[in-house]
Scaffold this motif. Structure first.
Motif, PDB file in Angstrom:
ATOM      1  N   GLU A  20       0.935  -1.368  -0.003  1.00 22.54           N
ATOM      2  CA  GLU A  20      -0.096  -0.025   0.095  1.00 22.54           C
ATOM      3  C   GLU A  20       0.992   1.230  -0.069  1.00 22.54           C
ATOM      4  O   GLU A  20       0.450   2.248  -0.670  1.00 22.54           O
ATOM      5  CB  GLU A  20      -0.929  -0.011   1.318  1.00 22.54           C
ATOM      6  N   GLU A  21       1.854   1.272   0.687  1.00 21.65           N
ATOM      7  CA  GLU A  21       2.759   2.306   0.715  1.00 21.65           C
ATOM      8  C   GLU A  21       3.274   2.768  -0.690  1.00 21.65           C
ATOM      9  O   GLU A  21       3.899   3.829  -0.859  1.00 21.65           O
ATOM     10  CB  GLU A  21       4.025   2.114   1.589  1.00 21.65           C
ATOM     11  N   VAL A  24       0.719   4.659  -4.346  1.00 21.51           N
ATOM     12  CA  VAL A  24       1.065   6.113  -4.896  1.00 21.51           C
ATOM     13  C   VAL A  24       2.063   6.361  -6.009  1.00 21.51           C
ATOM     14  O   VAL A  24       2.038   6.791  -7.047  1.00 21.51           O
ATOM     15  CB  VAL A  24       0.868   7.278  -3.688  1.00 21.51           C
ATOM     16  N   PRO A  25       3.132   6.127  -5.697  1.00 18.18           N
ATOM     17  CA  PRO A  25       4.423   6.234  -6.516  1.00 18.18           C
ATOM     18  C   PRO A  25       4.249   5.045  -7.890  1.00 18.18           C
ATOM     19  O   PRO A  25       4.662   5.707  -8.803  1.00 18.18           O
ATOM     20  CB  PRO A  25       5.740   5.746  -5.551  1.00 18.18           C
ATOM     21  N   LEU A  59      -7.990   8.407  -7.522  1.00 29.42           N
ATOM     22  CA  LEU A  59      -7.358   9.650  -6.529  1.00 29.42           C
ATOM     23  C   LEU A  59      -6.401  10.340  -7.425  1.00 29.42           C
ATOM     24  O   LEU A  59      -6.449  11.831  -7.288  1.00 29.42           O
ATOM     25  CB  LEU A  59      -6.863   9.334  -5.408  1.00 29.42           C
ATOM     26  N   MET A  60      -5.474  10.002  -7.804  1.00 30.95           N
ATOM     27  CA  MET A  60      -4.383  10.567  -8.614  1.00 30.95           C
ATOM     28  C   MET A  60      -4.823  11.425  -9.715  1.00 30.95           C
ATOM     29  O   MET A  60      -4.457  12.481 -10.045  1.00 30.95           O
ATOM     30  CB  MET A  60      -3.173   9.632  -8.898  1.00 30.95           C
ATOM     31  N   LEU A  63      -6.650  14.515  -8.564  1.00 37.59           N
ATOM     32  CA  LEU A  63      -5.702  15.436  -8.131  1.00 37.59           C
ATOM     33  C   LEU A  63      -5.333  16.173  -9.263  1.00 37.59           C
ATOM     34  O   LEU A  63      -5.193  17.555  -9.233  1.00 37.59           O
ATOM     35  CB  LEU A  63      -4.642  14.906  -7.333  1.00 37.59           C
TER      36      LEU A  63
ATOM     37  N   VAL B 164       1.248  18.631  -1.837  1.00 39.23           N
ATOM     38  CA  VAL B 164       0.406  17.919  -2.617  1.00 39.23           C
ATOM     39  C   VAL B 164      -0.070  18.815  -3.540  1.00 39.23           C
ATOM     40  O   VAL B 164      -0.207  18.553  -4.639  1.00 39.23           O
ATOM     41  CB  VAL B 164      -0.613  17.245  -1.893  1.00 39.23           C
ATOM     42  N   ASN B 193       5.812  11.591  -0.706  1.00 39.75           N
ATOM     43  CA  ASN B 193       5.292  10.235  -0.826  1.00 39.75           C
ATOM     44  C   ASN B 193       4.582  10.200   0.376  1.00 39.75           C
ATOM     45  O   ASN B 193       3.466   9.544   0.516  1.00 39.75           O
ATOM     46  CB  ASN B 193       6.466   9.419  -0.737  1.00 39.75           C
ATOM     47  N   ARG B 196       1.096  11.925   0.090  1.00 35.82           N
ATOM     48  CA  ARG B 196       0.032  11.216  -0.786  1.00 35.82           C
ATOM     49  C   ARG B 196      -0.481   9.883  -0.295  1.00 35.82           C
ATOM     50  O   ARG B 196      -1.681   9.814  -0.478  1.00 35.82           O
ATOM     51  CB  ARG B 196       0.604  11.104  -2.105  1.00 35.82           C
ATOM     52  N   THR B 197       0.421   9.127   0.517  1.00 32.95           N
ATOM     53  CA  THR B 197      -0.165   8.186   1.082  1.00 32.95           C
ATOM     54  C   THR B 197      -1.373   8.528   2.283  1.00 32.95           C
ATOM     55  O   THR B 197      -2.246   7.823   2.419  1.00 32.95           O
ATOM     56  CB  THR B 197       1.017   7.346   1.788  1.00 32.95           C
TER      57      THR B 197
END
Lengths: 148, 211
Positions: A20-21, A24-25, A59-60, A63, B164, B193, B196-197
């Protein structure tokens, strides 16, 4: 419980938090190739993480689209009205450049120097001598008096 | 020989000339930012109008994000454009223009927040449903998602929220954010990072809590 889940449970424990961490990347395309492969492989075998990954993807995307909020229709007209009284930027650029040039501390000294050089040049290359000025003025005044 | 009514003829001609120019026939060519900026520097008012049109949503959105008050944000956005107009001569090329503009916008918003002082609004960001959505259902869905996003952003710390905003919403580069916020690049990367998480977790928990 699958075989993999049993092995993980008796060794490292669940790995979803670690995956999960990196979601996003992963979605932002900031992971190296190895990490990308690991996340993709985990998500392929884990429905919960697959679901979470799709949520992060949304979400991204949201954004990147949240940058703009459209103001009311009169906004542009209001800005144009406010900027109509402001001096022309092209002209003010020259004015500003000249102002900066003139406000330098050396400016007065430079003007005095240039002025002195100009006076020297005039005095050297013309017939006009400073000492001759009173005579010249006297001649001019007598000429005027003699004129009927 | 039959002659037509000259008055009627004149009216027809007038009608023909008064018809609106068919804008649909003009191909929508988007002028690149470098050309637009060069024309603005030369003092072309139409180029300036196009620049305002192109960046109005972005600058207004930026101001709403900082000031949390749509009226204040509208005033701030106008002030930003007036400042921009006064500094047209200093405008950079298209590549560095956006970070430069956002730096100016941020300074303007911070000045306004300082001036507001204790009256600084802390309300959540309110937005209207999008008018360009394909259907009313899509519009409602987009609006709900965006409202949720803004609420989730509010749970972040000020610095993380700003990172962000600049990185993921306005797509600035890490180096540009570093110089804008005067923070080391490593700090921006790690905070980005984490932020965003945190944001993803906040959206998930809020979406779960929403009936």
């Amino acid at each position: 419980m699958t075989f993999l889940e049993r092995v993980l449970a008796s060794t490292s424990g669940p790995v979803c938090a670690s995956a999960e961490e990196r979601f996003v990347p992963f979605v932002a395309g900031e992971l190296d190739a190895a990490d990308r492969e690991l996340v993709a492989a985990h998500a392929a075998g884990c429905p919960a993480c697959r679901h979470e990954l799709s949520r992060v993807r949304v979400l991204m995307s949201d954004l990147s689209r949240a940058a703009e909020i459209t103001p009311d229709a009169a906004f542009v007209a209001d800005v144009l009205r406010q900027t109509s009284g402001v001096p022309d930027p092209a002209a003010s650029r020259w004015t500003e450049a000249w102002r900066r040039f003139a406000l330098r501390p050396r400016f007065a000294l430079e003007v005095a120097y240039v002025g002195a050089v100009v006076l020297c040049v005039i005095g050297t290359f013309t017939d006009l001598h400073v000492r001759a000025v009173p005579d010249l003025v006297r001649t001019m005044i007598s000429d005027i008096k003699e004129t009927p | 020989m039959r002659r037509g009514n000259p008055r009627a003829h004149g009216t027809r001609n007038l009608r023909t000339t008064m018809e609106p120019f068919p804008l649909a026939s003009v191909s929508p060519v988007v002028i690149d930012l470098d050309t637009l900026l060069a024309r603005c520097r030369r003092g072309d008012p139409l180029a300036w109008e196009e620049l305002v049109r192109r960046f109005q949503g972005r600058i207004y959105g930026f101001a709403v994000f900082y000031l949390r008050d749509r009226e204040e944000a509208r005033d701030a956005a106008q002030e930003i454009f007036v400042r921009l107009y006064k500094h047209l001569g200093e405008m950079r090329d298209g590549g560095t223009f956006v970070p430069w503009l956002l730096t100016m916008a941020r300074n303007c918003c911070i000045d306004r927040l300082r001036a507001l002082g204790a009256r600084a609004p802390q309300d959540p960001i309110e937005i209207d449903p999008p008018s360009m959505a394909p259907s009313p259902e899509d519009a409602m869905l987009q609006h709900a998602r965006r409202t949720l996003l803004y609420r989730a952003l509010d749970t972040l710390s000020d610095v993380n929220r700003e990172i962000v905003l600049l990185k993921d919403i306005h797509q600035l580069k890490i180096e540009e954010i570093g110089s804008l916020l005067r923070l080391p690049i490593g700090t921006i990367k790690s905070r980005s990072n984490r932020a965003r998480t945190e944001l993803a977790k906040a959206v998930r928990s809020m979406a779960g809590a929403t009936p």
